[in-house]
Structure formats: structure tokens, C-alpha cells
Write a protein that holds these residues in place. Structure first.
Motif, short mmCIF file in Angstrom:
data_model
loop_
_atom_site.label_atom_id
_atom_site.label_comp_id
_atom_site.label_asym_id
_atom_site.label_seq_id
_atom_site.Cartn_x
_atom_site.Cartn_y
_atom_site.Cartn_z
N GLU A 18 -1.69 -12.75 -3.34
CA GLU A 18 -2.40 -12.27 -1.91
C GLU A 18 -1.47 -13.00 -0.74
N ARG A 19 -0.83 -14.08 -0.96
CA ARG A 19 -0.18 -14.85 -0.11
C ARG A 19 1.23 -14.50 0.06
N THR A 20 1.76 -13.88 -1.07
CA THR A 20 3.03 -13.45 -1.11
C THR A 20 3.35 -12.17 -0.41
N THR A 21 4.32 -12.05 0.23
CA THR A 21 4.50 -10.63 0.75
C THR A 21 6.20 -10.10 0.31
N ILE A 22 6.12 -8.77 -0.11
CA ILE A 22 7.29 -8.30 -0.63
C ILE A 22 7.89 -7.19 0.15
N ASN A 23 9.23 -7.16 0.73
CA ASN A 23 9.91 -6.10 1.33
C ASN A 23 10.34 -5.08 0.23
N ILE A 24 9.56 -4.06 0.35
CA ILE A 24 10.03 -3.13 -0.83
C ILE A 24 11.10 -1.98 -0.19
N ALA A 25 11.34 -2.02 1.24
CA ALA A 25 12.32 -1.49 1.77
C ALA A 25 14.01 -1.93 1.56
N GLU A 84 7.28 2.13 5.87
CA GLU A 84 6.51 0.87 5.40
C GLU A 84 7.44 0.02 4.58
N SER A 85 7.32 -1.27 4.91
CA SER A 85 8.45 -2.30 4.33
C SER A 85 7.68 -3.31 3.67
N LEU A 86 6.71 -4.19 4.10
CA LEU A 86 6.33 -5.36 3.59
C LEU A 86 4.84 -5.23 3.16
N ILE A 87 4.59 -5.42 1.91
CA ILE A 87 3.26 -5.27 1.29
C ILE A 87 2.75 -6.66 0.48
N SER A 88 1.55 -6.74 0.37
CA SER A 88 1.24 -7.79 -0.46
C SER A 88 1.38 -8.12 -1.87
N GLY A 89 1.50 -9.15 -2.48
CA GLY A 89 1.74 -9.20 -3.96
C GLY A 89 0.80 -8.26 -5.00
N GLU A 122 -0.76 -5.58 -4.15
CA GLU A 122 -0.52 -4.38 -3.86
C GLU A 122 0.76 -3.72 -4.50
N TYR A 123 1.76 -4.84 -4.35
CA TYR A 123 2.88 -4.57 -5.15
C TYR A 123 2.69 -4.34 -6.74
N ILE A 124 1.82 -5.09 -7.32
CA ILE A 124 1.61 -5.24 -8.92
C ILE A 124 0.72 -3.81 -9.12
N SER A 125 -0.20 -3.32 -8.24
CA SER A 125 -0.73 -2.07 -8.68
C SER A 125 0.32 -0.80 -8.39
N ARG A 126 1.07 -1.16 -7.39
CA ARG A 126 2.04 0.18 -7.44
C ARG A 126 3.03 0.16 -8.67
N LEU A 127 3.34 -1.07 -8.98
CA LEU A 127 4.36 -1.07 -10.39
C LEU A 127 3.52 -0.39 -11.52
N ARG A 128 2.46 -0.80 -11.69
CA ARG A 128 1.53 -0.23 -12.58
C ARG A 128 1.37 1.19 -12.64
N ALA A 129 1.09 1.59 -11.40
CA ALA A 129 0.99 3.10 -11.25
C ALA A 129 2.17 3.87 -11.63
N GLN A 130 3.20 3.32 -11.13
CA GLN A 130 4.58 3.90 -11.32
C GLN A 130 4.94 4.13 -12.94
N HIS A 131 4.61 2.85 -13.56
CA HIS A 131 4.74 2.88 -15.01
C HIS A 131 3.94 4.10 -15.90
N ALA A 132 2.80 3.98 -15.29
CA ALA A 132 1.82 4.98 -16.01
C ALA A 132 2.21 6.45 -15.76
N LYS A 133 2.83 6.62 -14.46
CA LYS A 133 3.45 7.98 -14.17
C LYS A 133 4.81 8.10 -14.71
N LEU A 134 5.55 7.55 -15.23
CA LEU A 134 6.82 7.43 -16.10
C LEU A 134 6.30 7.59 -17.77
N ASN A 135 5.26 6.70 -17.99
CA ASN A 135 5.21 6.71 -19.39
C ASN A 135 3.61 7.16 -19.67
#
Length: 556
Positions: A134-141, A155-160, A162-175
Motif C-alpha cells: 500500500e505504501r509503494t507507488t509504481i509509475n506504469i506510464a 494514468e501514471s501512478l498506482i499503488s503496489g 493495484e499493480y499486483i492485481s492488474r498484473l494477475r489479471a493480465q496474466h489470466a487474460k494471456l493464459n
């Protein structure tokens, strides 16, 4: 007793429940004292007590389960995966937290993978959460490969987290998950009919025992064949075969080959001859690598045979003794002469299908029975004339023999007596015998080249007429062999070139394209089929072992 059951319910609650119970008991006792002693009233009071006790027990169980669920999760109401019914969709829609809605139309079937993941995460609570996410922020842009995770362009900065949930959703979409691995068969219920109809169009059929089985749940619970494949029928007339590399191409023999035999595993082939060597080859049809060679200094090999259990090789020649080669220990043992016998040659023998007995041809019509374990003489059988050929039947319980008197003897090895004897039609001197693997038929060959094929049960019943007489050989029949399913019978004579015929047993006709016209078999001396009849090996007087592939059989 479990840890949870030792945790008592709070004292205050139990005290309150006891107080509720005590006045009831006092009231009941007063009624009894007042003279209400009738049986009906007493039974009513007992029922009330039991009902109150049951309610207390139920409340206590609920408290215990509630505490267990709080500590260890929903162990009494486990989470069910794969259910995406309309009720769940309506509940999510009422909460307002869903990013999509269910549309029953065929055009809007696609669902958001990210929302699926969020719903599943709501159903199951994480055991441990990293506070740093929650404390970590990641610049996805900033990183090119992370820009696909954005929901909006700016959109540029998201929390850690949120970043994990989007990565997992992307993995489920590709696989995406495979449909057959879904635990809930209801998700694919609407596609069952289409799958079954397509299988029927392709001509596939469920194997016996699986037609009424829920395929989604039980298809992976067995290793048996689930689809019955049409078996290729062996037709008469022309035999489909092809010539392969010689089985002993790596090391041909310097003398005639007298014995070839496949091991029960269909990969090991034995070849032995008058050069006093027994060679073992690994048969693959391409290289046929030589594995081992055993040299016997004082015994030109007339016959060598695997025991049916595959543990040893029996080797014999024109000697008073014979050899036994242990395949496991790679050790050669010399056995004999047999006690009490004066035979100068033990070159012809047969091993019983149960690997318990070895039958040797003896002098003056004697058949010598030797134990395969102790290698000692355990009994003898006596024919009226000379004995020239042997064949086991009925899993080694019976023995067939023929010889100079032209008769076929049936012996019971349990009592060691002859229970049937009959003349082989048109035979003066019997030279070869062979029984089918199932024991229904046997073939008898004579020195005139005639082969009679009998139904063994009819022959024992008194019918002397053979079901077929084969007259394609003009010289003495030396060798005969049925294949594994008794649909092919090979007959061979060593006195003439290319004198090897293959008979289609169901129609009792000889294959017209065998032996090959352009290929010279020389003087064939022995033959064997692999356990699955996919290979056929022929040993000749030139020291070669010719190898052929029979295309009607898939397995070696």
C-alpha cells in the motif's frame, strides 16, 4: 480432542442460559408437587426438557463453529469455484462494486478478467497482507511494457496492491484456463451436446463402461482406452509387409541360423546357430543394436529358446548335456547328462507355457520331462514309435507328440498318462507339431510336405478329418509357427530354397505374394513372430536373420 473444542463458551452466556433453565425446572417441580401426576402431563414435561436441552446444544455448536470459522476460515462452508450464476451477478450489481454486468445476448459474452479476479479475491481473504504494497507507488506510464496496464491514458501512478492485481489479471487474460480442467461441469453444460454430436459425426464411440459416465468428472480418473478404434482386419490374398534391416546386420553368423526367438518384451531377439554363439539384439527396425554374445566352446547350437517368463535361455545341441543362460545374472550353467538316461543328443525340446517343465526328445519313443527350476529329470513318457516333435497345450497341462507311427498323442502331464491317440490323416512319419496360443487348433506336418490343421476339441471328440490340408510344400516339414492371435500360420522346410509359406488361418488360404519374388530367402531354417506380431524374423542357412514388418499389426 481438538484445540477448538477445548475453548469454552463465555461464562456470562452460560450463566444466562442456566438462569433461563432454572426457573423452568422450578415451575415443573412445583406442578409435580401440586399433584399433576398423570402420565400425559409427566410426558409433556419430559418433552419440554429435551427440547430446551437440544436448543442449548445447538446454540453451543453454533458458537464453536463460528469461532472455528473465524480462526481457520470457512471450513464448514467451503468456497465453491466456477459458479457465476445470475444470483451472484445481481448481488454484485446491487453493491455497485462490479465493473461489468452479465448480458444474456450472444454478442456481449466477454467478461472482464480483472473483475473476475476481484470477485474471487473478495470470496477468499488473504492469510497475510504485505503493508509495503500500500505504501509503494509504481509509475506504469514510465516503462513501455507496463503501459498496457493503464485504464486511462493519463494514468501514471498506482499503488503496489493495484499493480499486483492488474498484473494477475493480465496474466489470466494471456493464459486462459483450459476448459477440461474446470472443476464445475456446469460451465460447459451447454457445450456437451455439440461435443457429442461432433464425435458421432467423426465415427468415434465411447468404450464399454464409459457411455453413461460423467466425462467432465471421470475422464482423467482412469488410464484405460476411452475411445474404441476400429481394428484393421487381416484379409486373405495379399499380405502387407515391408523388408527392414537384417536383425543381425551388426554381427552376422558364420554358420546356419538354427534358432530365432523374440523375448516377451518384443525388443530383445535371440539368434543362435552352428557357430556356437548366441547373440542378443535390440530390435527397432533401423539399427538393431547387438547387446551381447555368448560363446559355447563345446556345443554347436541346434536349438535355443527363451523360457516363457523371460528369465532364462535353454540351449541344446547334439550333446548329452544342455546349457542354461540366466538373463538376470548373465551366467551360463552346464547341465547333464541326465541321471539314468543314455541319450546322446538333447537337441530337440520344448518349454511349457508356465515355464515349469522342459520336454526333451529321447531314444526309442521316450519323452524326458525336466524341471526348469532344479534341471533334474522328473518323469518320462513312452510312445509306441519314435518321437520326432512336441507341442504344449492348455497352459502346459497337456503335451502333444508325434513321430514314426504317424499318430498324434495327447498326454496329461498331471497324471503323466496318454488320454488320447489318433492317426494323423495321410501321415506316415510325423515331423512337426504346433498348437495355437489359445489351444483351439493344432497343425501336424509330415515328411511328405503335407500339413493338416485340426480343431483340437473336435479331434479329441473323435473327428479325425482335418479342417484344412495344406499341400504347398513338397519336402519334409521341419518347422511350423502360429502368430500371437492365431491368424497366421507359417510352415517351413529346410530342404528347398524359399520353402516358406504363410497361411491365412480364418480362410485357410496361402498368401500369394509370399515369399517375395525379388527377395531370396535362401534356405529358411527357423522363424518367429514378435509378441504383438508386428515383426517377423526368419533365420536362414546363410547366417542372416531377415526382419519383416507386418503392416496389419500396429504393435511389435
Amino acid at each position: 480432542m481438538s484445540l477448538i473444542s477445548q475453548n469454552p463458551v463465555s461464562r456470562n452466556r452460560l450463566k444466562a442460559k442456566r438462569e433461563d433453565v432454572e426457573p423452568i425446572l422450578h415451575e415443573d417441580s412445583k406442578d409435580v408437587e401440586n399433584g399433576l401426576e398423570s402420565d400425559s402431563e409427566i410426558s409433556k414435561l419430559k418433552k419440554r426438557k429435551k427440547e430446551k436441552e437440544k436448543k442449548i446444544e445447538i446454540e453451543q455448536e453454533k458458537e464453536v463453529k463460528k469461532l472455528e470459522n473465524f480462526l481457520f476460515g470457512s471450513i464448514y462452508s467451503p468456497v465453491e469455484f466456477g459458479k457465476e450464476g445470475e444470483e451472484n451477478a445481481q448481488d454484485v450489481a446491487e453493491d455497485g462494486s462490479a465493473l461489468f454486468f452479465l448480458d444474456s445476448s450472444a454478442n456481449n459474452v466477454e467478461l472482464s478478467e480483472e473483475s473476475d479476479y476481484e470477485e474471487k479475491s473478495k470470496e477468499r481473504k488473504a492469510v497475510w497482507v504485505d503493508e509495503e504494497e500500500e505504501r509503494t507507488t509504481i509509475n506504469i506510464a514510465k516503462v513501455n511494457r507496463l503501459r498496457k496496464l493503464r485504464k486511462e491514458e493519463d494514468e501514471s501512478l498506482i499503488s503496489g496492491s493495484e499493480y499486483i492485481s492488474r498484473l494477475r489479471a493480465q496474466h489470466a487474460k494471456l493464459n486462459p484456463r483450459t476448459e477440461w480442467a474446470e472443476l464445475d461441469s456446469g460451465l460447459r453444460g451447454d457445450r456437451t451436446y455439440d461435443a457429442e454430436s461432433s464425435d458421432e459425426e467423426k465415427g468415434l464411440m465411447a468404450a464399454p463402461g464409459y457411455r453413461h459416465v460423467d466425462v467432465d468428472d471421470d475422464i482423467l480418473r482412469t488410464n484405460e482406452d476411452l475411445v474404441v478404434k476400429s481394428r484393421v482386419k487381416l484379409l486373405p490374398g495379399l499380405l502387407e509387409y515391408s523388408r527392414l534391416v537384417d536383425a543381425n546386420a551388426e554381427e552376422p553368423s558364420n554358420g546356419p541360423i538354427n534358432s530365432v526367438q523374440f523375448h516377451r518384451n518384443a525388443q530383445l531377439l535371440l539368434a543362435a546357430g552352428l557357430d556356437r554363439r548366441i547373440r542378443f539384439f535390440q530390435i527397432d527396425g533401423k539399427r538393431n543394436t547387438k547387446i551381447q554374445c555368448v560363446f559355447l566352446e563345446d556345443c554347436p547350437v541346434r536349438k535355443a529358446s527363451f523360457s516363457p517368463d523371460g528369465s532364462q535361455v535353454i540351449i541344446a545341441g547334439r550333446r548329452k548335456f544342455f546349457y542354461c543362460f540366466d538373463l538376470v545374472k548373465a551366467k551360463v550353467d552346464k547341465i547333464g547328462p541326465l541321471v539314468g538316461r543314455e541319450e546322446k543328443s538333447l537337441e530337440v525340446f520344448e518349454v511349457s507355457p508356465d515355464s515349469s517343465t522342459i520336454a526333451f526328445l529321447g531314444n526309442d519313443g521316450y519323452i524326458l520331462l525336466v524341471s526348469s527350476k532344479t534341471k533334474e529329470l522328473i518323469g518320462t513318457l513312452k510312445m509306441n514309435g519314435t518321437v520326432r516333435s512336441l507341442a504344449f497345450a492348455d497352459d502346459g497341462k497337456q503335451l502333444l507328440s508325434s513321430g514314426g507311427d504317424g499318430e498324434v498323442y495327447h498326454w496329461d502331464l498331471r497324471t503323466r498318462t496318454c488320454f488320447h491317440k489318433a492317426v494323423d490323416e495321410g501321415c506316415i512319419n510325423g515331423t512337426a507339431l504346433c498348437t495355437s496360443p489359445n489351444g483351439r487348433m493344432f497343425a501336424a506336418g509330415s515328411d511328405s510336405g503335407i500339413v493338416n490343421i485340426y480343431n483340437r476339441h473336435e479331434f479329441l471328440g473323435g473327428k479325425r478329418k482335418p479342417i484344412k490340408t495344406v499341400q504347398n510344400l513338397t519336402t519334409k516339414v521341419d518347422f511350423m509357427k502360429f502368430n500371437s492371435d492365431a491368424r497366421i500360420l507359417a510352415i517351413c522346410s529346410t530342404m528347398k530354397k524359399n520353402s516358406l509359406k504363410l497361411i491365412h488361418v480364418p480362410s485357410f488360404t496361402v498368401y500369394s505374394n509370399w515369399p517375395p519374388l525379388n527377395k531370396n530367402l535362401q534356405y529358411p531354417r527357423c522363424l518367429d513372430f514378435s509378441p504383438g506380431s508386428g515383426f517377423m524374423a526368419i533365420g536362414n542357412a546363410a547366417g542372416k536373420v531377415l526382419l519383416y514388418k507386418l503392416h496389419q499389426y500396429d504393435h511389435a
